[in-house]
Design an enzyme around this catalytic site. Structure first.
Site, short mmCIF file in Angstrom:
data_model
loop_
_atom_site.label_atom_id
_atom_site.label_comp_id
_atom_site.label_asym_id
_atom_site.label_seq_id
_atom_site.Cartn_x
_atom_site.Cartn_y
_atom_site.Cartn_z
N HIS A 245 13.30 -3.96 -18.98
CA HIS A 245 12.43 -2.58 -17.72
C HIS A 245 13.70 -2.28 -16.85
O HIS A 245 13.90 -2.30 -16.17
CB HIS A 245 11.36 -2.85 -17.03
CG HIS A 245 11.24 -1.82 -16.27
ND1 HIS A 245 11.24 -1.06 -16.67
CD2 HIS A 245 11.16 -1.55 -15.05
CE1 HIS A 245 10.16 0.39 -15.82
NE2 HIS A 245 10.32 -0.52 -14.55
N ALA B 30 0.64 -1.45 0.08
CA ALA B 30 0.09 0.29 0.17
C ALA B 30 0.90 1.42 0.07
O ALA B 30 0.55 2.53 0.61
CB ALA B 30 -0.92 -0.09 1.36
#
Ligand SMILES: NC(=O)c1ccc[n+]([C@@H]2O[C@H](COP(=O)([O-])OP(=O)(O)OC[C@H]3O[C@@H](n4cnc5c(N)ncnc54)[C@H](O)[C@@H]3O)[C@@H](O)[C@H]2O)c1
Length: 306
Positions: free
Chosen positions: A175, A8
């Site tokens: 990436h 979160a």
């Protein structure tokens, strides 16, 4: 549609926020290891619902995977982000353990879930998720290329002096700052190749600025970015939820495509309700093929650290 977002923190909360604002999911569960943190983020986000006009129910939980049961999509953002001067690869020691245990807990509760891996070094973390839980390869998708392509479009529009809605372009391969391959040859401004507007030199500046896009922001912010990463993930979740068949460059486990096997790396993918529904094989030039191969060697070297 139930979506779980693990972590979160900056990217996870931003991703949950964009998913809620687009209002296509009935439920988002935010889960974090830090006591009360996901609960707090979820409550704060829920208090924007009447202001932002969404009905998505956001719940926060501390490390209780039973609350994630029967998720359709799960996003893994748990782990540490890089600090200025760090490469994504330097995060492997801590993040590998986290990604492996999180992927295992997710699949126990949601056997049919589609997993989007965001934690860095992302290609290696996506590969690790494949190796750890061994589900069908279309159901584990690494998010990197969608973000890198958004950064490429930002830099292209800046160089062209035009709105971003006028440009299209894609970044494939690994990436990482050195591994990304912005496809300048195929980038367009309203269907006209950008090579008609920009010199080779200017285009290579655009490509270089794209490749270090994450590092540039990390230097400015003191930690890695979250708005564009969160938005990129939310677009991919939406493509799955709404079965749009939109094409994103994603880190996919290859089985012969682009001449590679047993590696997860950025390639154009059609995303729908089954996750990666098709890998699109582009006709690359010899120079692009060589860069792709070099990028894959870089990803494999990081995979070996596992
Ligand atoms: N793939 C990409 O394009 C991309 C883009 C940006 C960031 N990232 C990566 O995403 C990750 C998250 O970045 P951030 O900026 O949100 O970091 P952050 O520190 O803000 O948030 C990470 C959260 O993960 C939590 N966490 C740690 N271990 C956990 C566990 N075992 N279970 C559940 N939660 C746990 C932490 O408590 C923290 O709240 C980093 O690895 C970062 O490098 C990837």
């Amino acid at each position: 549609m139930k979506v779980t977002v693990v972590g979160a923190g900056a990217v996870g909360a931003s991703c949950a926020e964009y998913i809620a604002m687009k209002d296509f999911a009935s439920e988002v569960v935010l889960i974090d290891i830090k006591e009360g943190f996901a609960e707090g983020k979820a409550m704060d986000l829920m208090q924007t619902a009447s202001l932002m006009n969404f009905d998505t129910q956001i719940t926060g939980v501390t490390n209780d995977y039973s609350k994630t049961a029967n998720s359709d999509v799960a996003v893994i953002t748990s782990g540490i982000p890089r600090k200025p001067g760090m490469t994504r690869e330097e995060l492997i020691g801590i993040n590998a353990g986290i990604v492996k245990s999180v992927a295992t807990s997710l699949i126990e509760q949601s056997p049919n879930v589609i997993i989007i891996v965001v934690s860095n070094p992302m290609d290696t973390m996506a590969y690790l998720a494949h190796k750890s839980i061994g589900i069908a390869k279309n159901r584990i998708i690494g998010m990197g290329g969608a973000l890198d392509s958004a950064r490429f479009k930002f830099r292209l529009a800046e160089a062209l002096g035009c709105p971003q809605s006028d440009v299209d372009g894609m970044v494939i391969a690994g990436h990482s700052d050195t591994g990304m391959l912005p496809l300048t040859r195929l980038a367009v401004r309203n269907s006209v190749p950008v090579t008609a507007f920009l010199s080779e030199e200017r285009l290579s500046e655009v490509a270089e600025a794209t490749k270090v896009g994450g590092a540039t922001l990390t230097k400015l912010l003191g930690t890695s970015a979250w708005y564009a990463p969160g938005a990129a993930v939310s677009s991919m979740v939406q493509a799955i939820a709404c079965d749009t068949k939109k094409m994103f460059p994603c880190s996919a486990l290859l089985d012969g495509e682009y001449g590679l096997t047993d590696i997860s790396i950025g390639v154009p993918c059609i995303i729908g309700k089954n996750g990666i529904e098709k890998i699109v094989e582009l006709e690359l030039t010899d120079a692009e093929k060589a860069k792709f191969k070099e990028s894959a060697a870089g990803v494999r070297a990081v995979n070996e650290l596992l």
